[in-house]
Design a protein around this motif. Structure first.
Motif, PDB file in Angstrom:
ATOM      1  N   TYR A 276       0.849  -1.194   0.000  1.00  0.00           N
ATOM      2  CA  TYR A 276       0.000   0.000   0.000  1.00  0.00           C
ATOM      3  C   TYR A 276       0.881   1.240   0.000  1.00  0.00           C
ATOM      4  CZ  TYR A 276      -3.523  -3.377   1.535  1.00  0.00           C
ATOM      5  OH  TYR A 276      -4.350  -4.465   1.639  1.00  0.00           O
ATOM      6  N   GLN A 277       0.719   2.083  -1.006  1.00  0.00           N
ATOM      7  CA  GLN A 277       1.563   3.263  -1.137  1.00  0.00           C
ATOM      8  C   GLN A 277       1.421   4.193   0.058  1.00  0.00           C
ATOM      9  OE1 GLN A 277       3.641   3.869  -4.020  1.00  0.00           O
ATOM     10  NE2 GLN A 277       4.529   5.282  -2.552  1.00  0.00           N
ATOM     11  N   ASP A 278       0.232   4.336   0.615  1.00  0.00           N
ATOM     12  CA  ASP A 278       0.011   5.251   1.736  1.00  0.00           C
ATOM     13  C   ASP A 278       0.767   4.818   2.983  1.00  0.00           C
ATOM     14  OD1 ASP A 278      -1.630   6.766   0.156  1.00  0.00           O
ATOM     15  OD2 ASP A 278      -3.486   5.818   0.852  1.00  0.00           O
ATOM     16  N   CYS A 279       0.951   3.512   3.141  1.00  0.00           N
ATOM     17  CA  CYS A 279       1.613   2.983   4.336  1.00  0.00           C
ATOM     18  C   CYS A 279       3.067   2.589   4.083  1.00  0.00           C
ATOM     19  CB  CYS A 279       0.846   1.762   4.849  1.00  0.00           C
ATOM     20  SG  CYS A 279      -0.891   2.077   5.194  1.00  0.00           S
ATOM     21  N   ASN A 280       3.534   2.760   2.858  1.00  0.00           N
ATOM     22  CA  ASN A 280       4.888   2.341   2.521  1.00  0.00           C
ATOM     23  C   ASN A 280       5.497   3.367   1.571  1.00  0.00           C
ATOM     24  OD1 ASN A 280       7.268   1.107   1.853  1.00  0.00           O
ATOM     25  ND2 ASN A 280       6.341  -0.632   0.804  1.00  0.00           N
ATOM     26  N   PRO A 281       6.193   4.376   2.096  1.00  0.00           N
ATOM     27  CA  PRO A 281       6.757   5.422   1.235  1.00  0.00           C
ATOM     28  C   PRO A 281       7.858   4.915   0.314  1.00  0.00           C
ATOM     29  CG  PRO A 281       7.557   5.657   3.490  1.00  0.00           C
ATOM     30  CD  PRO A 281       6.498   4.600   3.520  1.00  0.00           C
ATOM     31  N   THR A 282       8.420   3.737   0.585  1.00  0.00           N
ATOM     32  CA  THR A 282       9.486   3.191  -0.258  1.00  0.00           C
ATOM     33  C   THR A 282       8.958   2.253  -1.324  1.00  0.00           C
ATOM     34  OG1 THR A 282       9.876   1.359   1.287  1.00  0.00           O
ATOM     35  CG2 THR A 282      11.145   3.366   1.623  1.00  0.00           C
ATOM     36  N   LEU A 283       7.634   2.076  -1.381  1.00  0.00           N
ATOM     37  CA  LEU A 283       7.063   1.162  -2.366  1.00  0.00           C
ATOM     38  C   LEU A 283       7.303   1.695  -3.770  1.00  0.00           C
ATOM     39  CD1 LEU A 283       5.288  -1.389  -2.860  1.00  0.00           C
ATOM     40  CD2 LEU A 283       3.321   0.155  -2.893  1.00  0.00           C
ATOM     41  N   LEU A 284       7.676   0.786  -4.669  1.00  0.00           N
ATOM     42  CA  LEU A 284       7.895   1.156  -6.058  1.00  0.00           C
ATOM     43  C   LEU A 284       7.206   0.151  -6.953  1.00  0.00           C
ATOM     44  CD1 LEU A 284       9.231   2.901  -8.222  1.00  0.00           C
ATOM     45  CD2 LEU A 284      11.244   1.448  -8.056  1.00  0.00           C
ATOM     46  N   LEU A 285       6.350   0.630  -7.831  1.00  0.00           N
ATOM     47  CA  LEU A 285       5.683  -0.225  -8.803  1.00  0.00           C
ATOM     48  C   LEU A 285       6.288   0.054 -10.169  1.00  0.00           C
ATOM     49  CD1 LEU A 285       1.961   0.237  -7.698  1.00  0.00           C
ATOM     50  CD2 LEU A 285       3.636  -1.429  -6.891  1.00  0.00           C
ATOM     51  N   ARG A 286       6.542  -1.007 -10.912  1.00  0.00           N
ATOM     52  CA  ARG A 286       7.085  -0.836 -12.253  1.00  0.00           C
ATOM     53  C   ARG A 286       6.148  -1.481 -13.250  1.00  0.00           C
ATOM     54  NH1 ARG A 286      13.277  -2.350 -12.677  1.00  0.00           N
ATOM     55  NH2 ARG A 286      13.061  -1.126 -14.559  1.00  0.00           N
ATOM     56  N   ASN A 287       5.789  -0.723 -14.273  1.00  0.00           N
ATOM     57  CA  ASN A 287       4.937  -1.307 -15.296  1.00  0.00           C
ATOM     58  C   ASN A 287       5.792  -1.970 -16.367  1.00  0.00           C
ATOM     59  OD1 ASN A 287       5.910   0.716 -16.922  1.00  0.00           O
ATOM     60  ND2 ASN A 287       4.081   1.988 -16.765  1.00  0.00           N
ATOM     61  N   SER A 288       5.151  -2.516 -17.368  1.00  0.00           N
ATOM     62  CA  SER A 288       5.879  -3.318 -18.343  1.00  0.00           C
ATOM     63  C   SER A 288       6.779  -2.499 -19.259  1.00  0.00           C
ATOM     64  CB  SER A 288       4.886  -4.108 -19.206  1.00  0.00           C
ATOM     65  OG  SER A 288       4.002  -3.214 -19.865  1.00  0.00           O
ATOM     66  N   THR A 289       6.692  -1.183 -19.206  1.00  0.00           N
ATOM     67  CA  THR A 289       7.588  -0.359 -20.011  1.00  0.00           C
ATOM     68  C   THR A 289       8.764   0.161 -19.211  1.00  0.00           C
ATOM     69  OG1 THR A 289       6.315   1.650 -19.532  1.00  0.00           O
ATOM     70  CG2 THR A 289       5.668   0.371 -21.459  1.00  0.00           C
ATOM     71  N   GLY A 290       8.828  -0.262 -17.940  1.00  0.00           N
ATOM     72  CA  GLY A 290       9.989   0.086 -17.128  1.00  0.00           C
ATOM     73  C   GLY A 290       9.866   1.407 -16.401  1.00  0.00           C
ATOM     74  N   SER A 291       8.766   2.111 -16.498  1.00  0.00           N
ATOM     75  CA  SER A 291       8.614   3.387 -15.812  1.00  0.00           C
ATOM     76  C   SER A 291       8.064   3.188 -14.412  1.00  0.00           C
ATOM     77  CB  SER A 291       7.674   4.304 -16.603  1.00  0.00           C
ATOM     78  OG  SER A 291       6.392   3.727 -16.694  1.00  0.00           O
ATOM     79  N   ALA A 292       8.254   4.171 -13.558  1.00  0.00           N
ATOM     80  CA  ALA A 292       7.744   4.093 -12.188  1.00  0.00           C
ATOM     81  C   ALA A 292       6.283   4.506 -12.176  1.00  0.00           C
ATOM     82  CB  ALA A 292       8.554   4.992 -11.260  1.00  0.00           C
ATOM     83  N   VAL A 293       5.487   3.747 -11.436  1.00  0.00           N
ATOM     84  CA  VAL A 293       4.074   4.050 -11.292  1.00  0.00           C
ATOM     85  C   VAL A 293       3.818   4.293  -9.823  1.00  0.00           C
ATOM     86  CG1 VAL A 293       1.720   3.243 -11.634  1.00  0.00           C
ATOM     87  CG2 VAL A 293       3.510   2.604 -13.260  1.00  0.00           C
ATOM     88  N   ALA A 294       3.629   5.524  -9.435  1.00  0.00           N
ATOM     89  CA  ALA A 294       3.434   5.834  -8.022  1.00  0.00           C
ATOM     90  C   ALA A 294       2.801   7.197  -7.895  1.00  0.00           C
ATOM     91  CB  ALA A 294       4.771   5.799  -7.272  1.00  0.00           C
ATOM     92  N   ALA A 295       2.179   7.411  -6.747  1.00  0.00           N
ATOM     93  CA  ALA A 295       1.522   8.685  -6.512  1.00  0.00           C
ATOM     94  C   ALA A 295       2.529   9.763  -6.133  1.00  0.00           C
ATOM     95  CB  ALA A 295       0.477   8.530  -5.413  1.00  0.00           C
ATOM     96  N   GLN A 296       3.712   9.329  -5.669  1.00  0.00           N
ATOM     97  CA  GLN A 296       4.717  10.266  -5.240  1.00  0.00           C
ATOM     98  C   GLN A 296       6.010   9.988  -6.001  1.00  0.00           C
ATOM     99  OE1 GLN A 296       5.136  10.135  -0.990  1.00  0.00           O
ATOM    100  NE2 GLN A 296       3.038   9.520  -0.688  1.00  0.00           N
ATOM    101  N   PRO A 297       6.891  10.983  -6.109  1.00  0.00           N
ATOM    102  CA  PRO A 297       8.182  10.720  -6.736  1.00  0.00           C
ATOM    103  C   PRO A 297       8.976   9.744  -5.888  1.00  0.00           C
ATOM    104  CG  PRO A 297       8.149  12.917  -5.731  1.00  0.00           C
ATOM    105  CD  PRO A 297       6.743  12.396  -5.702  1.00  0.00           C
ATOM    106  N   LEU A 298       9.588   8.774  -6.546  1.00  0.00           N
ATOM    107  CA  LEU A 298      10.328   7.750  -5.833  1.00  0.00           C
ATOM    108  C   LEU A 298      11.807   7.845  -6.184  1.00  0.00           C
ATOM    109  CD1 LEU A 298       7.717   4.971  -6.398  1.00  0.00           C
ATOM    110  CD2 LEU A 298       8.309   5.960  -4.205  1.00  0.00           C
ATOM    111  N   THR A 299      12.631   7.329  -5.321  1.00  0.00           N
ATOM    112  CA  THR A 299      14.073   7.499  -5.486  1.00  0.00           C
ATOM    113  C   THR A 299      14.667   6.443  -6.409  1.00  0.00           C
ATOM    114  OG1 THR A 299      14.341   6.212  -3.447  1.00  0.00           O
ATOM    115  CG2 THR A 299      14.334   8.601  -3.253  1.00  0.00           C
ATOM    116  N   THR A 300      14.852   5.244  -5.917  1.00  0.00           N
ATOM    117  CA  THR A 300      15.530   4.220  -6.701  1.00  0.00           C
ATOM    118  C   THR A 300      14.723   2.939  -6.678  1.00  0.00           C
ATOM    119  OG1 THR A 300      16.803   3.518  -4.771  1.00  0.00           O
ATOM    120  CG2 THR A 300      17.801   5.189  -6.194  1.00  0.00           C
TER     121      THR A 300
END
Length: 437
Positions: A276-300
């Motif tokens: 859950y993104q709201d409870c996990n600020p380090t969560l990172l989702l990657r779609n099939s094109t390799g881009s980050a999918v998240a409500a907030q900017p993510l680091t690595t």
């Protein structure tokens, strides 16, 4: 002989004489680290984008979970490559674990395979790695994920056993030095280190509440952090009970503080997999094109718990390779026992002044070959899961997600570790007829 001998690095005379048993373990560990390095290189963004050039590696990837459909797998290439490399290393160590069953001494012909032929072993590892990249996707990723989960859980338990043993040995050594020299400095150092560990643990628990929970919601995170906090307090209290101190005078807060700090790390690692993104600020989702999918900017893509896990993995595997425990009970559990079997060979090597590897296992092996390879197999699975953040493609095959499976495996391993430590404290009281000295 440089390619097939038991200790190629010693032939140049730049290293001191050493046991065959130690050098063999170090070289097998080097193979594991080499595979780990290759895996790390493959998940570097620039390298990951080039993996599609491998013949057939990105074709048919729509069947990642057994569903035939076309999916752009460019965002999954690093993930797939690490899984293939993990499979190759696991197969390599499983092969040797099977071959080395019931080897009793270096007089067994199979011991020569364990302690020599390193060039050919390297070729075997390379061949398994190349073959792994030609495994059809099908349901491979889904099935191998659960193999990785089980193997990682077992390796975390091995880490906990070694950590508990290290903590007891550390405390005994410093208390022994304090008793021998009658110096207050050792007691001061003991108190200082213990205070630092507890202060770091308290600060870490506070940060977990701040970053991985919300005033409203995130109930799972609040419950898991609170449970582990309460368990750590209980474990610390048990370690200084008068009956425990009478049965084990060397037990104390140093061991409990180190176990508490490791429990905090496992808890942090588990919360980093909450989906859950709201409870996990380090969560990172990657779609099939390799881009980050998240409500907030993510680091690595590779998070901090993975980096700490990699460091612990390196220390643990080196510990397995070069050291046996000071405690007979741990040696019995880990099937290792540094004996004096090679004392005469060691003396001869010292007298000759030559830099060479000497056989210290003619009268009996100093460690279980099969169990050692099984430990490295579990280590390969653990590092595979660590490098992929325990993520896997979801049912839509469009996004790499963090499953709840990873959270519960890590949390259960932390509970198992605390239970195991408590058992080392109460075992002399429960089983008074056994020698736990």
């Amino acid at each position: 002989s440089c390619l097939c001998g038991s200790a190629p690095c010693l032939l140049c005379g730049c290293c001191p004489s050493a046991r065959n048993s130690t050098i063999s373990r170090l070289l097998f560990t080097f193979f594991l680290f080499l595979g780990t390095l290759v895996s790390i290189i493959m998940i570097i963004p620039g390298v990951e984008k080039e993996l599609h050039k491998l013949p057939g590696f990105c074709e048919g990837s729509g069947s990642v979970l057994g569903v035939q459909a076309y999916v752009d797998c460019s965002g999954f290439l690093g993930h797939k490559a690490v899984y293939r490399m993990g499979f190759a290393m696991a197969a390599f160590f499983f092969l040797f674990a099977a071959i080395m069953v019931c080897v009793r001494s270096s007089k067994d012909p199979r011991a020569a395979v364990q302690n020599g032929f390193w060039f050919f072993k390297f070729l075997v590892l390379v061949g398994l790695t190349v073959g792994a990249f030609y495994i059809p996707d099908g349901s491979f990723t889904a099935v191998w994920f659960y193999f990785g989960v089980v193997g990682s859980f077992l390796f975390i338990l091995i880490q906990l056993i070694l950590l508990i043993d290290f903590a007891h040995s550390w405390s005994q050594l410093w208390l022994h030095n304090a008793g021998e020299s009658n110096a207050k400095g050792w007691y001061a150092a003991l108190c200082t280190v213990t205070s630092i560990f507890y202060a770091a643990s308290i600060a870490a628990f506070a940060l977990l509440y701040v970053y991985y929970t919300k005033p409203e919601g995130c109930t799972e995170g609040k419950v898991l952090i609170s449970i582990n906090l309460i368990l750590c307090v209980i474990v610390s209290a048990v370690s200084i009970l008068p009956k425990i101190q009478d049965a084990q005078p060397h037990s104390g807060l140093l061991q409990a503080s180190l176990i508490t700090l490791y429990t905090v790390f496992i808890t942090w690692s588990a919360l980093a997999n909450v989906p859950y993104q709201d409870c996990n600020p380090t969560l990172l989702l990657r779609n099939s094109t390799g881009s980050a999918v998240a409500a907030q900017p993510l680091t690595t893509w590779w998070d901090a718990p993975s980096i700490v896990g990699l460091v612990i993995f390196i220390l643990c595997t080196l510990f397995i390779s070069i050291r046996s425990s000071d405690h007979a009970q741990v040696n019995k559990l880990m099937l290792t026992e540094e004996s004096g079997a090679g004392a005469s060979a060691e003396a001869a090597a010292a007298e000759s002044g030559l830099h060479r590897a000497y056989d210290n296992e003619q009268d009996g092996v100093t460690y279980s070959y099969s169990f050692f390879h099984l430990c490295l197999l579990l280590a390969a699975l653990y590092i595979m899961m660590t490098l992929t953040n325990w993520y896997r493609p979801d049912e839509s095959l469009l996004v790499l997600r963090s499953p709840w499976t990873a959270v519960w495996v890590k949390i259960c391993s932390s509970w198992a570790g605390l239970l195991l430590y408590v058992w080392t404290l109460v075992a002399p009281l429960v089983l008074p007829d056994r020698d736990f000295s």
